[in-house]
Design a protein around this motif. Sequence first.
Motif, PDB file in Angstrom:
ATOM      1  N   ARG A  17      13.828   1.565  28.368  1.00  0.00           N
ATOM      2  CA  ARG A  17      13.768   2.941  29.363  1.00  0.00           C
ATOM      3  C   ARG A  17      14.226   2.299  30.724  1.00  0.00           C
ATOM      4  O   ARG A  17      14.485   2.573  31.756  1.00  0.00           O
ATOM      5  CB  ARG A  17      12.429   3.595  29.783  1.00  0.00           C
ATOM      6  CG  ARG A  17      12.678   4.813  30.493  1.00  0.00           C
ATOM      7  CD  ARG A  17      11.389   5.491  30.459  1.00  0.00           C
ATOM      8  NE  ARG A  17      11.095   6.758  31.968  1.00  0.00           N
ATOM      9  CZ  ARG A  17      11.331   6.811  32.796  1.00  0.00           C
ATOM     10  NH1 ARG A  17      11.296   5.415  33.469  1.00  0.00           N
ATOM     11  NH2 ARG A  17      11.225   8.193  33.611  1.00  0.00           N
ATOM     12  N   GLN A  18      13.131   1.179  31.012  1.00  0.00           N
ATOM     13  CA  GLN A  18      13.298  -0.199  32.150  1.00  0.00           C
ATOM     14  C   GLN A  18      15.049  -0.657  32.291  1.00  0.00           C
ATOM     15  O   GLN A  18      15.566  -0.679  32.935  1.00  0.00           O
ATOM     16  CB  GLN A  18      12.268  -0.969  31.886  1.00  0.00           C
ATOM     17  CG  GLN A  18      12.516  -1.562  33.535  1.00  0.00           C
ATOM     18  CD  GLN A  18      11.957  -0.832  34.631  1.00  0.00           C
ATOM     19  OE1 GLN A  18      10.683  -0.003  34.433  1.00  0.00           O
ATOM     20  NE2 GLN A  18      12.594  -1.432  35.903  1.00  0.00           N
ATOM     21  N   LEU A  19      15.217  -1.107  30.688  1.00  0.00           N
ATOM     22  CA  LEU A  19      16.974  -1.170  31.111  1.00  0.00           C
ATOM     23  C   LEU A  19      17.864  -0.149  31.702  1.00  0.00           C
ATOM     24  O   LEU A  19      18.479  -0.394  32.496  1.00  0.00           O
ATOM     25  CB  LEU A  19      17.360  -1.868  29.530  1.00  0.00           C
ATOM     26  CG  LEU A  19      18.576  -2.598  29.745  1.00  0.00           C
ATOM     27  CD1 LEU A  19      18.591  -3.443  30.329  1.00  0.00           C
ATOM     28  CD2 LEU A  19      18.856  -2.442  28.360  1.00  0.00           C
ATOM     29  N   ILE A  20      17.630   0.909  31.011  1.00  0.00           N
ATOM     30  CA  ILE A  20      18.601   1.564  31.558  1.00  0.00           C
ATOM     31  C   ILE A  20      18.764   2.149  33.044  1.00  0.00           C
ATOM     32  O   ILE A  20      19.559   2.565  33.554  1.00  0.00           O
ATOM     33  CB  ILE A  20      18.515   3.319  30.799  1.00  0.00           C
ATOM     34  CG1 ILE A  20      18.689   3.229  29.358  1.00  0.00           C
ATOM     35  CG2 ILE A  20      18.747   4.422  31.409  1.00  0.00           C
ATOM     36  CD1 ILE A  20      18.126   4.136  27.775  1.00  0.00           C
ATOM     37  N   SER A  21      17.528   2.038  33.108  1.00  0.00           N
ATOM     38  CA  SER A  21      16.879   3.109  34.792  1.00  0.00           C
ATOM     39  C   SER A  21      17.104   1.499  35.611  1.00  0.00           C
ATOM     40  O   SER A  21      18.429   1.479  36.689  1.00  0.00           O
ATOM     41  CB  SER A  21      15.464   2.491  34.937  1.00  0.00           C
ATOM     42  OG  SER A  21      15.063   2.778  36.269  1.00  0.00           O
ATOM     43  N   ASP A  22      17.260  -0.372  35.273  1.00  0.00           N
ATOM     44  CA  ASP A  22      17.541  -1.202  36.221  1.00  0.00           C
ATOM     45  C   ASP A  22      19.486  -1.077  36.632  1.00  0.00           C
ATOM     46  O   ASP A  22      19.964  -1.620  37.707  1.00  0.00           O
ATOM     47  CB  ASP A  22      17.619  -2.207  35.171  1.00  0.00           C
ATOM     48  CG  ASP A  22      16.034  -2.243  35.850  1.00  0.00           C
ATOM     49  OD1 ASP A  22      15.583  -1.666  37.006  1.00  0.00           O
ATOM     50  OD2 ASP A  22      14.893  -3.025  35.118  1.00  0.00           O
ATOM     51  N   HIS A  23      20.254  -0.573  35.037  1.00  0.00           N
ATOM     52  CA  HIS A  23      21.545  -0.684  35.287  1.00  0.00           C
ATOM     53  C   HIS A  23      22.064   0.367  35.990  1.00  0.00           C
ATOM     54  O   HIS A  23      22.974   0.376  37.098  1.00  0.00           O
ATOM     55  CB  HIS A  23      22.407  -0.528  33.952  1.00  0.00           C
ATOM     56  CG  HIS A  23      22.086  -1.754  33.303  1.00  0.00           C
ATOM     57  ND1 HIS A  23      22.876  -3.032  33.740  1.00  0.00           N
ATOM     58  CD2 HIS A  23      21.247  -2.516  32.302  1.00  0.00           C
ATOM     59  CE1 HIS A  23      22.945  -3.938  32.696  1.00  0.00           C
ATOM     60  NE2 HIS A  23      21.543  -3.700  31.641  1.00  0.00           N
ATOM     61  N   ALA A  24      21.122   1.808  35.823  1.00  0.00           N
ATOM     62  CA  ALA A  24      21.446   2.343  36.440  1.00  0.00           C
ATOM     63  C   ALA A  24      21.410   2.188  38.551  1.00  0.00           C
ATOM     64  O   ALA A  24      22.832   2.889  38.798  1.00  0.00           O
ATOM     65  CB  ALA A  24      20.418   4.320  36.353  1.00  0.00           C
ATOM     66  N   THR A  25      20.202   1.949  38.437  1.00  0.00           N
ATOM     67  CA  THR A  25      20.454   1.442  40.291  1.00  0.00           C
ATOM     68  C   THR A  25      21.109   0.785  40.044  1.00  0.00           C
ATOM     69  O   THR A  25      21.080   0.908  41.534  1.00  0.00           O
ATOM     70  CB  THR A  25      18.730   0.873  40.124  1.00  0.00           C
ATOM     71  OG1 THR A  25      18.083   2.214  39.956  1.00  0.00           O
ATOM     72  CG2 THR A  25      17.970   0.542  41.235  1.00  0.00           C
ATOM     73  N   ARG A  26      21.404  -0.136  39.868  1.00  0.00           N
ATOM     74  CA  ARG A  26      22.990  -0.923  40.245  1.00  0.00           C
ATOM     75  C   ARG A  26      23.463  -0.301  40.240  1.00  0.00           C
ATOM     76  O   ARG A  26      24.703  -1.074  41.861  1.00  0.00           O
ATOM     77  CB  ARG A  26      22.582  -2.556  38.906  1.00  0.00           C
ATOM     78  CG  ARG A  26      23.990  -3.267  39.421  1.00  0.00           C
ATOM     79  CD  ARG A  26      23.523  -3.993  38.665  1.00  0.00           C
ATOM     80  NE  ARG A  26      23.781  -4.475  37.259  1.00  0.00           N
ATOM     81  CZ  ARG A  26      25.073  -3.617  37.283  1.00  0.00           C
ATOM     82  NH1 ARG A  26      26.396  -4.126  37.472  1.00  0.00           N
ATOM     83  NH2 ARG A  26      25.962  -3.390  35.665  1.00  0.00           N
ATOM     84  N   LEU A  27      23.677  -0.053  39.547  1.00  0.00           N
ATOM     85  CA  LEU A  27      25.472   1.172  39.795  1.00  0.00           C
ATOM     86  C   LEU A  27      25.466   1.940  40.424  1.00  0.00           C
ATOM     87  O   LEU A  27      26.413   2.118  41.891  1.00  0.00           O
ATOM     88  CB  LEU A  27      26.229   1.717  38.168  1.00  0.00           C
ATOM     89  CG  LEU A  27      25.563   0.546  36.855  1.00  0.00           C
ATOM     90  CD1 LEU A  27      25.968   1.595  36.191  1.00  0.00           C
ATOM     91  CD2 LEU A  27      27.677   0.049  37.980  1.00  0.00           C
ATOM     92  N   PHE A  28      24.503   2.475  40.850  1.00  0.00           N
ATOM     93  CA  PHE A  28      23.980   3.653  42.509  1.00  0.00           C
ATOM     94  C   PHE A  28      24.325   3.504  43.966  1.00  0.00           C
ATOM     95  O   PHE A  28      24.959   3.068  44.687  1.00  0.00           O
ATOM     96  CB  PHE A  28      23.056   4.204  42.330  1.00  0.00           C
ATOM     97  CG  PHE A  28      22.297   5.177  40.916  1.00  0.00           C
ATOM     98  CD1 PHE A  28      23.886   5.884  40.385  1.00  0.00           C
ATOM     99  CD2 PHE A  28      21.206   5.426  40.293  1.00  0.00           C
ATOM    100  CE1 PHE A  28      23.985   6.522  39.191  1.00  0.00           C
ATOM    101  CE2 PHE A  28      21.492   6.247  39.168  1.00  0.00           C
ATOM    102  CZ  PHE A  28      22.426   7.096  38.945  1.00  0.00           C
ATOM    103  N   LYS A  50      23.802   9.128  24.607  1.00  0.00           N
ATOM    104  CA  LYS A  50      22.845  10.297  24.537  1.00  0.00           C
ATOM    105  C   LYS A  50      21.774   9.615  24.460  1.00  0.00           C
ATOM    106  O   LYS A  50      20.062  10.404  24.909  1.00  0.00           O
ATOM    107  CB  LYS A  50      22.759  10.759  22.748  1.00  0.00           C
ATOM    108  CG  LYS A  50      21.973  11.987  22.634  1.00  0.00           C
ATOM    109  CD  LYS A  50      21.891  12.210  21.141  1.00  0.00           C
ATOM    110  CE  LYS A  50      20.797  13.184  20.722  1.00  0.00           C
ATOM    111  NZ  LYS A  50      21.397  13.681  19.119  1.00  0.00           N
ATOM    112  N   THR A  51      21.460   8.068  24.309  1.00  0.00           N
ATOM    113  CA  THR A  51      19.976   7.516  24.532  1.00  0.00           C
ATOM    114  C   THR A  51      19.823   8.068  26.266  1.00  0.00           C
ATOM    115  O   THR A  51      18.659   8.146  26.470  1.00  0.00           O
ATOM    116  CB  THR A  51      20.389   6.121  24.083  1.00  0.00           C
ATOM    117  OG1 THR A  51      20.672   5.916  22.604  1.00  0.00           O
ATOM    118  CG2 THR A  51      18.791   5.954  24.212  1.00  0.00           C
TER     119      THR A  51
END
Length: 213
Positions: A17-28, A50-51
């Motif tokens: 979850r944290q990995l996804i959130s970190d990458h999402a924040t960086r891209l945003f 889906k993950t």
Amino acid sequence: MSIETPGLRESKKQETRQLISDHATRLFLEHGFEETTIAEIATAARVAKKTVTNYFPRKEDLALDHHEEFTASLARAVTDRADGESAVAALRREFNAALDERDPVAGFAGPDFARMIADSPTLTARLRDLHDQREEALAAALAAASPAATPAIAPRAAAALLAAAHRLLFRRIQELTLAGHPNDRIAATLAPEAAHAFDLLDASLNASPDTAQ
């Protein structure tokens, strides 16, 4: 064959979850919230699309990933307050602690993040919705703590006033952040402003005990 314990599985879920959130924040932050897709986030995090949606059903939740803590924060302060402590006093204490800690839930998210939200109609609308949810949760907590004879409107009226003050203080932190003020200066500016707001609330709400005690 190794068997994962519940604790290990939960730890791995939190890491994912944290990995996804970190990458999402960086891209945003790099490309903007509206322009970034779930597929791009999945690719960056090396997980299936889906993950991503399993962990974050709404795209907005990837950016505002403290939303559950945010919506519960005021109600929790009231529910967990000490015996004899008024709701206003508990919320004042909690806000002052958030200032001291430069808590992101209170609005200390940095200029890039604040600009991302300001530039996104979707995130701005979602933030308004979260403020409304926080008010509703606070009203429920106040109602649960009120005497049986308390008018039904009283906890909701108190919650509306208390939540409005917190919404204003959150907005002030965002405004000062976007104006380029560092966190320490923002906290120093907000301390007397928050004290003034809570003094007004204390004078009005604690004059009617059933609404805020």
